[in-house]
Enzyme design. Structure first.
Site, PDB file in Angstrom:
ATOM      1  N   TYR A  79      -3.883   3.965   3.150  1.00  0.00           N
ATOM      2  CA  TYR A  79      -5.497   5.040   3.708  1.00  0.00           C
ATOM      3  C   TYR A  79      -4.525   5.983   4.621  1.00  0.00           C
ATOM      4  CZ  TYR A  79      -8.719   1.046   3.413  1.00  0.00           C
ATOM      5  OH  TYR A  79      -9.729   0.278   3.056  1.00  0.00           O
ATOM      6  N   SER A 129      -7.464   3.221  -5.513  1.00  0.00           N
ATOM      7  CA  SER A 129      -7.482   3.584  -3.966  1.00  0.00           C
ATOM      8  C   SER A 129      -7.606   2.465  -3.041  1.00  0.00           C
ATOM      9  CB  SER A 129      -8.644   4.521  -3.639  1.00  0.00           C
ATOM     10  OG  SER A 129      -9.859   3.657  -3.673  1.00  0.00           O
ATOM     11  N   ASP A 130      -7.041   2.398  -1.938  1.00  0.00           N
ATOM     12  CA  ASP A 130      -7.314   1.361  -1.123  1.00  0.00           C
ATOM     13  C   ASP A 130      -8.846   1.331  -0.939  1.00  0.00           C
ATOM     14  OD1 ASP A 130      -7.340  -0.748   0.563  1.00  0.00           O
ATOM     15  OD2 ASP A 130      -5.724   0.005   1.949  1.00  0.00           O
ATOM     16  N   PHE A 131      -9.477   0.364  -0.297  1.00  0.00           N
ATOM     17  CA  PHE A 131     -11.093   0.214  -0.264  1.00  0.00           C
ATOM     18  C   PHE A 131     -11.828   1.182   0.462  1.00  0.00           C
ATOM     19  CE2 PHE A 131     -12.004  -4.111  -2.708  1.00  0.00           C
ATOM     20  CZ  PHE A 131     -11.142  -3.745  -3.882  1.00  0.00           C
ATOM     21  N   HIS A 154       0.772  -1.182  -0.028  1.00  0.00           N
ATOM     22  CA  HIS A 154      -0.111  -0.011  -0.144  1.00  0.00           C
ATOM     23  C   HIS A 154       1.067   1.342   0.103  1.00  0.00           C
ATOM     24  CE1 HIS A 154      -2.233  -3.420   1.996  1.00  0.00           C
ATOM     25  NE2 HIS A 154      -3.272  -2.693   1.296  1.00  0.00           N
TER      26      HIS A 154
END
Length: 615
Positions: free
Chosen positions: A210, A241-243, A165
Site C-alpha cells: 500500500y 495489488s494489495d486489496f 508486500h
C-alpha cells in the site's frame, strides 16, 4: 511435465488463449470478478475470505481464474488448520519444518477450491511496534528469505504462492499514506534481498504494498514492478495489488507492471477501457498482463499425481500434529534461573502438588490478528486447556485465576508450588488496521454507490459479531512494554511466590526492564495456533526440550530502536535496525538475536545452556 514447471508449451498455450479473448474479457481478467459494492458489503457483514476470491474466470474457454486464499497462519477460507504465526515459525530457524507447513497449507488450499495462497509475508521487522510483525519471520533478510522460500516450496507443490508486500511495508497505521524513502544500497542490502531470493526460486505471484516508495505508490511503481522485479530479477509471474487500496491510478498501474487489481472490480472497471481507447495503455501491455496471469494458472492446472484433495485433508490429524510440533519448536525460553538450587523449569509433577495458572490470556483463544490473516480452526487449545490435559493424570492440582484482581491473584500464587503467569497481547493490541479515519481521501477511489445498496451498506457497518473479523482493530502497538496492569500483576505474583514463570503471548519484542529480574522464568509462547496449549504443556513439563530462538533482538530501551511514527506521512529507512543497530550503538540487548535457552528432555532431546545462535 512436472506440476508447477515452466515450459515453452505453457507459453504457447497462454498466447493461444489470449488470442481467443475479446478485449472486454481481457480487461475483465485484470480485476477480481465480483462487483465492488456487493463484494465489500459481503466482506464487512459476513467476514473476510470465507471462500476463495475469484479473478479472471472465463468459463467459455475453461479458464477458472485466480482463486485466492490469504494467510500466513494457514488457509483463511473454511475451517482450516491454524498454525502458529509466522514470527513464531521464524523462531524455529528450521526451513525444512516450514516447508512441511507450506505443504499442509497447499493441500488445504486446494481441497477448499483455492489455487493461490497469498500468505508468504517477508517484510522485515524493522521496529517492534509494527502491528503486523506476527506475519513475518524476523528482522534479518537472510533468515526471512530462507523461511519464506521454504514456505513457497511447500505451497507450490499444490497451488500457486504469492509473496508480499512488495516493498518496505513495515508500518501499519500509516500504510495508506506514508512515503518510505531508501537509497539503492539500503534497498539492495537490507529490504529487498529476501524478495529477490523468493522470486529467483520461482514464486508464481508478487503482491504490491500500500505504501509509497521513493515518491510513488508501490502498486504503480515502475522502478519496483518492472525495472527491479522483471528486468533485474527475471520475474515471470504476475503482480497483484494489495486489496481495495493497492493502486491509485489504473493506467499508471498497468503501465508500471501491475497485472491484477484485487479483490473486486474497482479502478480498472471505472477507467481502464477508456485508457485503452485513448491510447494511454496499449493493447500489447494488456496482452502481456493477461498472458502472465494465464501462464501461472496453466503451470498449476490439474493436480500432482496421486495427491488427494478431499475435505478430509482440511485440519486432518496429520496437520494438527504438525501444528503442535511447530508450536512446541517455536517456544523460546528466555530465562530459567535457579530457585532452591534448581532451575525453575522444567516442572516435575512428582515433586509438586499445586500449580497456579494466572492471567486472562491463559483461558483465551488467542491465535493472533483477526483481520486478513485470520484462520478459523475447528478448535483452539488454550494454555489452560493444555495444562489441564497434561496434568490430569498426574494428580497435581491446577488452580486458575484470571488476574483481574491483584490481591486475589497474589493469594492464589502464594498457595501454589509454582506459578505460570500468562500475559501479553491480543488482536486488540497489535494487528492489521483497516480503519480509514485518517485517510478519508481513499473513499474517493470507490465506484459510485448504487442507491439500492445504501441499506445493506449501513447494516454492514454495524459492529462486527463473532462471524467475522472486526473493523479497525489492532494496528501498531502504542507502547513496547506490557500494560501497566500486567506489569503490576507480575510484581504481585513475584512478591507472593519465588517460583514464577511469565509466559508471553506476543509477536515481537517486549521491553521487560520493569520486571524481568523479578521472576526466575520467562517463556515466549507467541500466538501459537490451535495446538498452542498442548505445546506449552510439552515444554514446561519437560516432555520436549525448548529449542526456539529469538528471530529479533529485544533491547533494554526504546532509545536503541530506529525512529517510528505511527502517523508518519514520510520516513527514511536506513541500513541499521535490530541487532545490527544495537551492535553499532555499542549497547547490549536484553536478549540478542538468536538467543534461546534449553534443558534436557526425555530421550536425550535438548541440552543445557543456549540452544545456539543462528549461523
Amino acid at each position: 511435465m512436472a506440476f508447477g514447471a515452466r515450459s515453452p508449451k505453457i507459453d504457447e498455450r497462454a498466447a493461444e488463449l489470449c488470442d481467443q479473448l475479446t478485449l472486454d474479457e481481457k480487461l475483465g481478467m485484470l480485476s477480481g470478478d465480483q462487483e465492488f459494492w456487493p463484494g465489500l458489503i459481503e466482506m464487512m457483514a459476513e467476514g473476510y475470505n470465507l471462500t476463495p476470491y475469484v479473478a479472471g474466470a472465463v468459463p467459455r474457454l475453461g479458464i477458472e481464474g485466480i482463486r485466492f486464499t490469504d494467510g500466513p497462519r494457514g488457509v483463511t477460507v473454511g475451517r482450516s488448520t491454524c498454525f502458529p504465526v509466522a514470527m513464531a515459525r521464524g523462531a524455529t530457524f528450521d526451513p525444512d519444518l516450514e516447508e512441511r507447513v507450506g505443504e499442509a497449507i497447499g493441500r488445504e488450499a486446494r481441497a477448499q477450491g483455492a489455487n493461490l495462497f497469498a500468505g508468504v509475508c517477508v517484510n522485515l521487522l524493522r521496529h517492534p511496534a509494527w502491528g503486523r510483525a506476527q506475519e513475518t519471520y524476523g528482522e534479518d533478510p537472510g533468515h526471512v528469505g530462507e523461511m519464506g522460500a521454504a514456505l513457497v516450496r511447500g505451497v507450490q507443490r499444490h497451488v500457486m504462492a504469492c509473496v508480499k508486500h512488495f516493498a518496505l511495508n513495515s508500518m501499519e497505521d500509516a500504510r495508506f499514506q506514508v512515503d518510505v524513502t531508501a537509497t539503492d544500497d539500503v534497498l539492495e542490502q537490507v529490504y529487498l534481498p529476501q524478495f529477490e531470493r523468493i522470486v529467483r526460486d520461482g514464486v508464481a505471484s508478487v503482491m504490491s504494498a500500500y505504501n509509497s516508495l521513493n515518491g510513488e505508490w508501490c502498486g504503480q511503481n515502475r522502478e519496483l514492478l518492472t525495472t527491479t522485479l522483471r528486468e533485474r530479477w527475471g520475474f515471470e509471474g504476475f503482480v497483484m495489488s494489495d486489496f481495495v487500496f493497492g493502486l491509485r491510478d489504473s493506467a499508471t498501474a498497468v503501465n508500471a507492471g501491475l497485472d491484477l487489481e484485487m479483490p473486486f472490480r474497482m479502478q480498472h472497471d471505472q477507467r481502464l477501457a477508456a485508457a485503452v481507447v485513448a491510447g494511454d495503455v496499449s493493447t500489447a501491455t494488456i496482452d502481456q498482463a493477461v498472458q502472465r496471469l494465464l501462464r501461472e494458472q496453466l503451470r498449476f492446472a490439474g493436480t500432482p499425481d496421486g495427491e488427494p484433495y478431499g475435505p478430509e485433508v482440511v485440519a486432518c490429524a496429520e496437520h494438527r500434529a504438525l501444528a503442535r510440533e511447530v508450536a512446541t519448536r517455536s517456544i523460546v525460553l528466555l530465562r530459567n534461573e535457579a530457585v532452591a538450587g534448581a532451575p525453575v523449569l522444567p516442572l516435575d509433577p512428582t515433586s509438586i502438588t499445586q500449580i497456579a495458572v494466572i492471567g486472562r490470556l491463559a483461558a483465551t483463544e488467542n491465535t493472533g490478528d483477526r483481520e486478513s490473516s485470520a484462520v478459523r480452526p475447528p478448535y483452539v487449545v488454550t494454555p489452560l486447556d493444555g495444562l489441564r490435559a497434561a496434568l490430569g493424570p498426574t494428580g497435581v492440582d491446577l488452580a486458575y485465576d484470571d488476574g483481574c484482581d491483584h490481591g486475589t491473584a497474589a493469594a492464589v500464587a502464594a498457595d501454589a508450588d509454582v506459578v505460570l503467569l500468562v500475559v501479553g497481547f491480543t488482536h486488540d493490541d497489535e494487528g492489521e488496521n483497516v480503519g480509514l479515519a485518517d485517510t478519508p481521501e481513499l473513499a474517493g477511489l470507490f465506484p459510485p454507490l448504487p442507491h439500492e445498496l445504501e441499506g445493506p451498506l449501513g447494516a454492514a457497518l454495524q459492529p462486527a459479531t463473532d462471524t467475522g473479523p472486526g473493523i479497525g482493530q489492532g494496528g501498531d502497538r502504542a507502547v513496547l512494554t506490557l500494560r501497566p496492569y500486567d506489569e503490576a500483576l507480575i510484581e504481585a505474583a513475584a512478591a507472593a511466590n519465588a517460583r514464577v514463570v511469565v509466559v508471553l503471548m506476543c509477536s515481537s519484542a517486549v521491553l521487560m526492564e520493569q520486571w524481568r529480574h523479578l521472576v526466575p522464568g520467562i517463556v515466549i509462547l507467541w500466538y501459537p495456533g490451535m495446538e498452542g496449549g498442548h505445546a506449552l504443556a510439552d515444554i514446561v513439563l519437560g516432555h520436549r526440550a525448548p529449542t526456539g530462538r529469538l528471530p529479533f533482538a529485544i533491547p533494554t530501551s526504546e532509545d536503541h530502536l530506529p525512529p517510528f511514527d505511527r502517523n508518519a506521512t514520510s520516513i527514511e529507512y536506513g541500513p541499521l535496525h535490530g541487532q545490527k543497530l544495537l551492535d553499532h550503538l555499542g549497547v547490549e540487548a536484553a536478549f540478542p538475536f538468536g538467543f534461546g535457552l534449553t534443558y534436557p528432555a526425555p530421550g536425550g532431546v535438548g541440552g543445557s545452556g543456549l540452544a545456539g545462535a543462528p549461523s
